[in-house]
Design a protein around this motif. Structure first.
Motif, mmCIF file in Angstrom:
data_model
loop_
_atom_site.group_PDB
_atom_site.id
_atom_site.type_symbol
_atom_site.label_atom_id
_atom_site.label_comp_id
_atom_site.label_asym_id
_atom_site.label_seq_id
_atom_site.Cartn_x
_atom_site.Cartn_y
_atom_site.Cartn_z
ATOM 1 N N SER A 158 29.326 -37.823 36.856
ATOM 2 C CA SER A 158 30.381 -37.251 37.703
ATOM 3 C C SER A 158 29.774 -36.556 38.915
ATOM 4 C CB SER A 158 31.218 -36.246 36.921
ATOM 5 O OG SER A 158 31.892 -36.877 35.871
ATOM 6 N N TYR A 159 28.704 -35.826 38.665
ATOM 7 C CA TYR A 159 28.015 -35.123 39.758
ATOM 8 C C TYR A 159 27.512 -36.118 40.806
ATOM 9 C CZ TYR A 159 24.026 -33.034 42.134
ATOM 10 O OH TYR A 159 23.117 -32.651 43.074
ATOM 11 N N LEU A 160 26.844 -37.151 40.358
ATOM 12 C CA LEU A 160 26.280 -38.126 41.293
ATOM 13 C C LEU A 160 27.371 -38.875 42.063
ATOM 14 C CD1 LEU A 160 23.363 -39.571 39.151
ATOM 15 C CD2 LEU A 160 23.186 -38.101 41.167
ATOM 16 N N LEU A 161 28.384 -39.323 41.369
ATOM 17 C CA LEU A 161 29.476 -40.049 42.012
ATOM 18 C C LEU A 161 30.216 -39.167 43.025
ATOM 19 C CD1 LEU A 161 30.847 -42.791 42.063
ATOM 20 C CD2 LEU A 161 32.382 -41.987 40.280
ATOM 21 N N ALA A 162 30.501 -37.939 42.629
ATOM 22 C CA ALA A 162 31.192 -37.019 43.540
ATOM 23 C C ALA A 162 30.344 -36.724 44.769
ATOM 24 C CB ALA A 162 31.532 -35.726 42.811
ATOM 25 N N SER A 163 29.053 -36.595 44.579
ATOM 26 C CA SER A 163 28.161 -36.338 45.717
ATOM 27 C C SER A 163 28.151 -37.515 46.684
ATOM 28 C CB SER A 163 26.739 -36.063 45.219
ATOM 29 O OG SER A 163 26.716 -34.890 44.436
ATOM 30 N N ILE A 164 28.064 -38.710 46.152
ATOM 31 C CA ILE A 164 28.014 -39.906 47.000
ATOM 32 C C ILE A 164 29.323 -40.097 47.764
ATOM 33 C CG2 ILE A 164 27.914 -42.433 46.937
ATOM 34 C CD1 ILE A 164 25.942 -42.084 44.535
ATOM 35 N N LEU A 165 30.444 -39.866 47.094
ATOM 36 C CA LEU A 165 31.760 -40.123 47.700
ATOM 37 C C LEU A 165 32.371 -38.901 48.383
ATOM 38 C CD1 LEU A 165 33.291 -42.357 44.887
ATOM 39 C CD2 LEU A 165 32.278 -43.087 47.066
ATOM 40 N N ASN A 166 31.639 -37.783 48.413
ATOM 41 C CA ASN A 166 32.122 -36.540 49.028
ATOM 42 C C ASN A 166 33.425 -36.062 48.380
ATOM 43 O OD1 ASN A 166 31.912 -34.362 50.801
ATOM 44 N ND2 ASN A 166 33.092 -35.402 52.395
ATOM 45 N N ILE A 167 33.478 -36.164 47.061
ATOM 46 C CA ILE A 167 34.661 -35.747 46.311
ATOM 47 C C ILE A 167 34.543 -34.272 45.954
ATOM 48 C CG2 ILE A 167 35.933 -36.025 44.141
ATOM 49 C CD1 ILE A 167 35.209 -39.007 44.289
ATOM 50 N N LYS A 168 35.613 -33.555 46.217
ATOM 51 C CA LYS A 168 35.683 -32.124 45.912
ATOM 52 C C LYS A 168 36.789 -31.904 44.893
ATOM 53 C CE LYS A 168 32.889 -31.648 49.387
ATOM 54 N NZ LYS A 168 31.479 -31.700 49.138
ATOM 55 N N PRO A 169 36.483 -31.211 43.816
ATOM 56 C CA PRO A 169 37.515 -30.939 42.820
ATOM 57 C C PRO A 169 38.368 -29.735 43.212
ATOM 58 C CG PRO A 169 35.470 -29.962 42.122
ATOM 59 C CD PRO A 169 35.181 -30.696 43.414
ATOM 60 N N VAL A 170 39.619 -29.789 42.844
ATOM 61 C CA VAL A 170 40.493 -28.618 42.933
ATOM 62 C C VAL A 170 40.796 -28.241 41.498
ATOM 63 C CG1 VAL A 170 42.708 -27.719 43.724
ATOM 64 C CG2 VAL A 170 41.447 -29.366 45.135
ATOM 65 N N MET A 171 40.438 -27.004 41.157
ATOM 66 C CA MET A 171 40.516 -26.577 39.758
ATOM 67 C C MET A 171 41.375 -25.339 39.603
ATOM 68 S SD MET A 171 36.501 -27.236 38.912
ATOM 69 C CE MET A 171 35.921 -26.818 40.547
ATOM 70 N N HIS A 172 41.749 -25.118 38.375
ATOM 71 C CA HIS A 172 42.620 -24.006 38.008
ATOM 72 C C HIS A 172 42.083 -23.415 36.704
ATOM 73 C CE1 HIS A 172 46.330 -21.851 37.165
ATOM 74 N NE2 HIS A 172 46.448 -22.487 36.031
ATOM 75 N N VAL A 173 42.298 -22.147 36.523
ATOM 76 C CA VAL A 173 41.950 -21.520 35.245
ATOM 77 C C VAL A 173 43.262 -21.273 34.515
ATOM 78 C CG1 VAL A 173 40.856 -19.552 34.133
ATOM 79 C CG2 VAL A 173 39.907 -20.461 36.254
ATOM 80 N N ASP A 174 43.375 -21.818 33.300
ATOM 81 C CA ASP A 174 44.630 -21.675 32.565
ATOM 82 C C ASP A 174 44.719 -20.295 31.901
ATOM 83 O OD1 ASP A 174 43.164 -21.764 30.172
ATOM 84 O OD2 ASP A 174 43.818 -23.779 29.647
ATOM 85 N N ASP A 175 45.813 -20.051 31.195
ATOM 86 C CA ASP A 175 46.063 -18.739 30.597
ATOM 87 C C ASP A 175 45.055 -18.359 29.522
ATOM 88 O OD1 ASP A 175 48.222 -18.438 32.265
ATOM 89 O OD2 ASP A 175 49.702 -19.035 30.761
ATOM 90 N N GLU A 176 44.337 -19.333 28.977
ATOM 91 C CA GLU A 176 43.313 -19.049 27.971
ATOM 92 C C GLU A 176 41.926 -18.944 28.597
ATOM 93 O OE1 GLU A 176 45.598 -21.783 27.147
ATOM 94 O OE2 GLU A 176 46.808 -20.146 26.350
ATOM 95 N N GLY A 177 41.824 -19.091 29.921
ATOM 96 C CA GLY A 177 40.551 -18.974 30.607
ATOM 97 C C GLY A 177 39.763 -20.266 30.703
ATOM 98 N N HIS A 178 40.392 -21.398 30.389
ATOM 99 C CA HIS A 178 39.714 -22.692 30.473
ATOM 100 C C HIS A 178 39.775 -23.244 31.892
ATOM 101 C CE1 HIS A 178 41.068 -22.587 26.165
ATOM 102 N NE2 HIS A 178 39.758 -22.706 26.049
ATOM 103 N N LEU A 179 38.694 -23.844 32.308
ATOM 104 C CA LEU A 179 38.601 -24.474 33.612
ATOM 105 C C LEU A 179 39.262 -25.847 33.543
ATOM 106 C CD1 LEU A 179 37.334 -24.351 36.444
ATOM 107 C CD2 LEU A 179 35.290 -25.360 35.445
ATOM 108 N N ILE A 180 40.295 -26.043 34.365
ATOM 109 C CA ILE A 180 41.070 -27.279 34.338
ATOM 110 C C ILE A 180 40.976 -27.967 35.707
ATOM 111 C CG2 ILE A 180 43.353 -28.283 33.924
ATOM 112 C CD1 ILE A 180 42.257 -26.712 31.518
#
Length: 154
Positions: A51-73
């Motif tokens: 995922s790291y390599l593919l995102a780096s090559i394609l310039n993909i940026k994730p948009v993330m959220h932290v849910d009510d239990e503190g999990h990274l989504i």
């Protein structure tokens, strides 16, 4: 939440009233964030190497959220930094409670003040918010997410 607790206390609320307000509102705080580079999430074991390599090559940026239990989504993937910053504000538009203009909005950044100001300008333009506080991400979050982290709290 600490900011609001201090403001309530400074405005004469009792500690019980502050506690009750925090308990009532603790799950209403929204926090959306993105990172410039997945390297730090990869090094921390939160992202697989492919995922790291593919995102780096394609310039993909994730948009993330932290849910009510503190999990990274991870909720969305966009191509390019500006699109990822705009996506934070788009998610704010979809999830913020009204009236948005009356809220205090917090922006935290990992040594990217220009991007933080850009997000602040988008929030001001789109919602009419006047109370925006910009600060650095703390060292713990910064160690996991790296430079270029951008977080929007409302």
């Amino acid at each position: 939440m600490v900011y609001h607790a201090c403001t309530l206390k400074e405005n004469g609320k009792s500690i019980e009233e502050v506690r009750d307000w925090l308990e009532k509102n603790k799950l209403r705080l929204a926090h959306w964030f993105t990172v410039e580079d997945l390297y730090w999430l990869f090094k921390g074991g939160r992202v697989k190497s492919t995922s790291y390599l593919l995102a780096s090559i394609l310039n993909i940026k994730p948009v993330m959220h932290v849910d009510d239990e503190g999990h990274l989504i991870p909720l969305e993937k966009v191509r390019g930094r500006k699109k990822s910053l705009k996506a934070l504000v788009d998610h704010m538009e979809q999830t913020a409670t009204s009236p948005v203009a009356d809220q205090t909005v917090f922006i935290s950044h990992g040594d990217c003040i220009e991007d933080a100001e850009y997000v602040a300008d988008l929030v001001r333009e789109r919602f009419g918010v006047t109370d925006i506080l910009i600060n650095y991400v703390d060292p713990v979050i910064g160690a996991h997410s790296g430079p270029g982290t951008m977080a929007l709290f409302f």
